[in-house]
Design a protein around this motif. Structure first.
Motif, PDB file in Angstrom:
ATOM      1  N   LEU A  82      26.122  57.945  63.223  1.00 38.39           N
ATOM      2  CA  LEU A  82      25.140  56.871  63.077  1.00 38.39           C
ATOM      3  C   LEU A  82      23.884  57.367  62.338  1.00 38.39           C
ATOM      4  O   LEU A  82      23.326  56.667  61.474  1.00 38.39           O
ATOM      5  CB  LEU A  82      24.758  56.320  64.458  1.00 38.39           C
ATOM      6  CG  LEU A  82      25.866  55.582  65.218  1.00 38.39           C
ATOM      7  CD1 LEU A  82      25.386  55.194  66.617  1.00 38.39           C
ATOM      8  CD2 LEU A  82      26.314  54.339  64.454  1.00 38.39           C
ATOM      9  N   ALA A  83      23.449  58.597  62.694  1.00 36.77           N
ATOM     10  CA  ALA A  83      22.273  59.147  62.009  1.00 36.77           C
ATOM     11  C   ALA A  83      22.541  59.370  60.530  1.00 36.77           C
ATOM     12  O   ALA A  83      21.668  59.113  59.671  1.00 36.77           O
ATOM     13  CB  ALA A  83      21.866  60.462  62.681  1.00 36.77           C
ATOM     14  N   LEU A  84      23.778  59.818  60.202  1.00 39.27           N
ATOM     15  CA  LEU A  84      24.134  60.030  58.794  1.00 39.27           C
ATOM     16  C   LEU A  84      24.147  58.706  58.040  1.00 39.27           C
ATOM     17  O   LEU A  84      23.657  58.613  56.897  1.00 39.27           O
ATOM     18  CB  LEU A  84      25.496  60.721  58.703  1.00 39.27           C
ATOM     19  CG  LEU A  84      26.018  60.971  57.278  1.00 39.27           C
ATOM     20  CD1 LEU A  84      25.057  61.878  56.494  1.00 39.27           C
ATOM     21  CD2 LEU A  84      27.422  61.569  57.314  1.00 39.27           C
ATOM     22  N   GLU A  85      24.698  57.701  58.660  1.00 44.77           N
ATOM     23  CA  GLU A  85      24.725  56.394  58.011  1.00 44.77           C
ATOM     24  C   GLU A  85      23.295  55.891  57.766  1.00 44.77           C
ATOM     25  O   GLU A  85      22.983  55.315  56.703  1.00 44.77           O
ATOM     26  CB  GLU A  85      25.512  55.409  58.861  1.00 44.77           C
ATOM     27  CG  GLU A  85      27.010  55.700  58.922  1.00 44.77           C
ATOM     28  CD  GLU A  85      27.729  54.774  59.865  1.00 44.77           C
ATOM     29  OE1 GLU A  85      27.067  53.878  60.452  1.00 44.77           O
ATOM     30  OE2 GLU A  85      28.965  54.928  60.022  1.00 44.77           O
ATOM     31  N   ALA A  86      22.419  56.101  58.761  1.00 44.72           N
ATOM     32  CA  ALA A  86      21.017  55.667  58.592  1.00 44.72           C
ATOM     33  C   ALA A  86      20.337  56.459  57.459  1.00 44.72           C
ATOM     34  O   ALA A  86      19.605  55.899  56.621  1.00 44.72           O
ATOM     35  CB  ALA A  86      20.254  55.850  59.892  1.00 44.72           C
ATOM     36  N   ALA A  87      20.594  57.798  57.427  1.00 43.55           N
ATOM     37  CA  ALA A  87      19.987  58.624  56.367  1.00 43.55           C
ATOM     38  C   ALA A  87      20.514  58.237  55.005  1.00 43.55           C
ATOM     39  O   ALA A  87      19.760  58.164  54.016  1.00 43.55           O
ATOM     40  CB  ALA A  87      20.274  60.097  56.661  1.00 43.55           C
ATOM     41  N   GLN A  88      21.835  57.966  54.918  1.00 43.88           N
ATOM     42  CA  GLN A  88      22.414  57.551  53.644  1.00 43.88           C
ATOM     43  C   GLN A  88      21.843  56.203  53.208  1.00 43.88           C
ATOM     44  O   GLN A  88      21.589  55.965  52.022  1.00 43.88           O
ATOM     45  CB  GLN A  88      23.938  57.478  53.769  1.00 43.88           C
ATOM     46  CG  GLN A  88      24.597  58.843  53.865  1.00 43.88           C
ATOM     47  CD  GLN A  88      26.082  58.746  54.132  1.00 43.88           C
ATOM     48  OE1 GLN A  88      26.586  57.701  54.568  1.00 43.88           O
ATOM     49  NE2 GLN A  88      26.804  59.841  53.875  1.00 43.88           N
ATOM     50  N   GLY A  89      21.636  55.316  54.185  1.00 44.22           N
ATOM     51  CA  GLY A  89      21.041  54.020  53.848  1.00 44.22           C
ATOM     52  C   GLY A  89      19.619  54.183  53.330  1.00 44.22           C
ATOM     53  O   GLY A  89      19.208  53.515  52.360  1.00 44.22           O
ATOM     54  N   ALA A  90      18.836  55.073  53.993  1.00 44.61           N
ATOM     55  CA  ALA A  90      17.457  55.301  53.549  1.00 44.61           C
ATOM     56  C   ALA A  90      17.433  55.912  52.152  1.00 44.61           C
ATOM     57  O   ALA A  90      16.619  55.532  51.287  1.00 44.61           O
ATOM     58  CB  ALA A  90      16.746  56.207  54.548  1.00 44.61           C
ATOM     59  N   THR A  91      18.338  56.851  51.903  1.00 44.77           N
ATOM     60  CA  THR A  91      18.402  57.485  50.580  1.00 44.77           C
ATOM     61  C   THR A  91      18.770  56.475  49.512  1.00 44.77           C
ATOM     62  O   THR A  91      18.193  56.448  48.400  1.00 44.77           O
ATOM     63  CB  THR A  91      19.418  58.635  50.596  1.00 44.77           C
ATOM     64  OG1 THR A  91      19.029  59.586  51.592  1.00 44.77           O
ATOM     65  CG2 THR A  91      19.473  59.332  49.242  1.00 44.77           C
ATOM     66  N   GLU A  92      19.728  55.647  49.816  1.00 44.00           N
ATOM     67  CA  GLU A  92      20.163  54.644  48.840  1.00 44.00           C
ATOM     68  C   GLU A  92      19.031  53.659  48.538  1.00 44.00           C
ATOM     69  O   GLU A  92      18.797  53.289  47.370  1.00 44.00           O
ATOM     70  CB  GLU A  92      21.387  53.904  49.376  1.00 44.00           C
ATOM     71  CG  GLU A  92      22.029  52.943  48.393  1.00 44.00           C
ATOM     72  CD  GLU A  92      22.576  53.651  47.164  1.00 44.00           C
ATOM     73  OE1 GLU A  92      22.650  53.019  46.095  1.00 44.00           O
ATOM     74  OE2 GLU A  92      22.933  54.852  47.274  1.00 44.00           O
ATOM     75  N   GLY A  93      18.328  53.265  49.583  1.00 47.22           N
ATOM     76  CA  GLY A  93      17.205  52.345  49.364  1.00 47.22           C
ATOM     77  C   GLY A  93      16.114  52.979  48.516  1.00 47.22           C
ATOM     78  O   GLY A  93      15.547  52.357  47.606  1.00 47.22           O
ATOM     79  N   ALA A  94      15.808  54.258  48.815  1.00 48.32           N
ATOM     80  CA  ALA A  94      14.785  54.949  48.044  1.00 48.32           C
ATOM     81  C   ALA A  94      15.224  55.148  46.603  1.00 48.32           C
ATOM     82  O   ALA A  94      14.405  55.043  45.661  1.00 48.32           O
ATOM     83  CB  ALA A  94      14.477  56.301  48.696  1.00 48.32           C
ATOM     84  N   ARG A  95      16.502  55.399  46.387  1.00 48.48           N
ATOM     85  CA  ARG A  95      17.004  55.586  45.024  1.00 48.48           C
ATOM     86  C   ARG A  95      16.877  54.289  44.224  1.00 48.48           C
ATOM     87  O   ARG A  95      16.508  54.301  43.033  1.00 48.48           O
ATOM     88  CB  ARG A  95      18.450  56.057  45.079  1.00 48.48           C
ATOM     89  CG  ARG A  95      19.011  56.422  43.700  1.00 48.48           C
ATOM     90  CD  ARG A  95      20.441  56.911  43.785  1.00 48.48           C
ATOM     91  NE  ARG A  95      20.481  58.230  44.412  1.00 48.48           N
ATOM     92  CZ  ARG A  95      21.004  58.480  45.597  1.00 48.48           C
ATOM     93  NH1 ARG A  95      21.511  57.473  46.309  1.00 48.48           N
ATOM     94  NH2 ARG A  95      21.006  59.695  46.088  1.00 48.48           N
TER      95      ARG A  95
END
Length: 351
Positions: A82-95
């Motif tokens: 779940l934490a990885l999915e949240a981090a990947q989501g944050a990274t994608e949004g920032a990108r």
């Protein structure tokens, strides 16, 4: 000449046979309960009783601990996923935000935005690093889970080995118990069968013959029928072996009885006519004459010929003329059926 059996005596005999059958039925029911309950004298074995206690307990505790660790690791993996999915989501949004910002910068050609470019790039790098941290943690947890699975398999193999050894002991104990219980049943039913044979040989003609026959029926049923469901793999040898012995003994007794009967018959046929007739019951003689056989030697006689008064085989007198009315009658009839005159062997009531 002996008097024939009365009708009431025949009914009494039938009633006594009923008594014998009822006695046998109750004995069979009692014997079935006893034979069925004999295993209760032995304790019942279980697999847990025969396990190596210390080794089994240690293996079980280790397996439980491994499974608890596996459950804990599984929960941690789920949280990190779940934490990885949240981090990947944050990274994608920032990108995406960074890509839009770059487009705006290129369109305006504003150089003053270069410090912002550096900051946004550093922010993306930080988010990506956070992803890598979570991914590394997941990799470590996956490796730990694999190690725990291997430990679990080893413990399961150890426990299966212990249980297999205990199962062999259990099978051996149950075979020994089965042998002992079969011995108990055999020790109960075989003497009953021997006793029944002795009673039939020595006591079947006494006044208590219904109980002798009832006991014999029950003993034979207990040995040859009730014992069958409880026999081990080799039990059939015991049963059929005893059956062979009983058949040999009974067959030999029957052969000896046949030869003795022939010798007695030869001796009887050599005795005087009048003496022989007095030893044959009236009902028995008349029943044999109705079957057209001689009451003495039981050989066929041509009774349809009115001139046949004696058995052509043993010379026994079968018919005679009544001294009072000259009517032809059987020598075994106590009274003439035409005039009622007593025969030579009739016993008259006292005056």
């Amino acid at each position: 000449m002996r008097a024939g059996s009365r009708l009431s005596e025949r009914w009494f005999n039938l009633a006594l046979w009923l008594v014998a059958l009822l006695f046998a039925w109750f004995l069979i029911g009692l014997g079935s309960l006893v034979v069925g309950d004999l295993p209760q004298v032995e304790q019942r074995y279980t697999l847990e009783q025969l396990l190596e206690t210390d080794q089994a307990r240690a293996s079980s505790e280790t397996l439980k601990q491994v499974r608890r660790e596996m459950d804990d690791t599984r929960r941690r993996i789920e949280r990190d996923q779940l934490a990885l999915e949240a981090a990947q989501g944050a990274t994608e949004g920032a990108r995406e935000t960074f890509a839009n910002w770059l487009k705006t910068r290129d369109a305006t050609q504003r150089v003053d935005q270069d410090p912002g470019l550096i900051a946004r790039t550093q922010q993306l790098d930080a988010l990506k690093e956070a992803e890598r941290v979570v991914e590394d943690r997941l990799t470590a947890l996956a490796q730990a889970q694999a190690d725990l699975s291997e430990r679990e398999r080893e413990q399961v193999r150890t426990e299966n080995t212990l249980r297999a050894a205990a199962q062999e002991k259990l099978d051996a104990a149950e075979r020994g118990q089965e042998l002992r219980v079969f011995g108990y049943r055999l020790a109960l039913t075989l003497p009953l069968l021997v006793l029944a044979g002795w009673l039939l040989l020595k006591r079947r003609t006494t006044r208590n013959w219904p109980f002798v026959w009832g006991f014999a029926f029950a003993a034979a049923f207990a040995f040859f029928v009730e014992l069958v469901p409880y026999m081990p793999s080799y039990g059939g040898y015991v049963q059929y072996g005893v059956g062979v012995v009983v058949t040999l003994v009974g067959g030999r007794a029957a052969i000896n009885a046949l030869h003795a009967y022939r010798e007695r018959q030869a001796q009887v046929e050599a005795r005087p006519n009048e003496e022989r007739r007095t030893e044959i019951a009236t009902d028995q003689a008349l029943a044999r004459l109705a079957k057209k056989v001689c009451p003495g030697c039981e050989r066929p006689v041509a009774l349809g010929d009115p001139s046949t008064n004696f058995c052509p085989h043993c010379g026994l007198g079968l018919f005679e003329d009544c001294p009072a009315c000259t009517q032809r009658k059987s020598t075994f009839e106590r009274f003439c059926h035409a005039c009622g005159t007593p025969g030579a062997g009739a016993v008259l009531p006292a005056a």
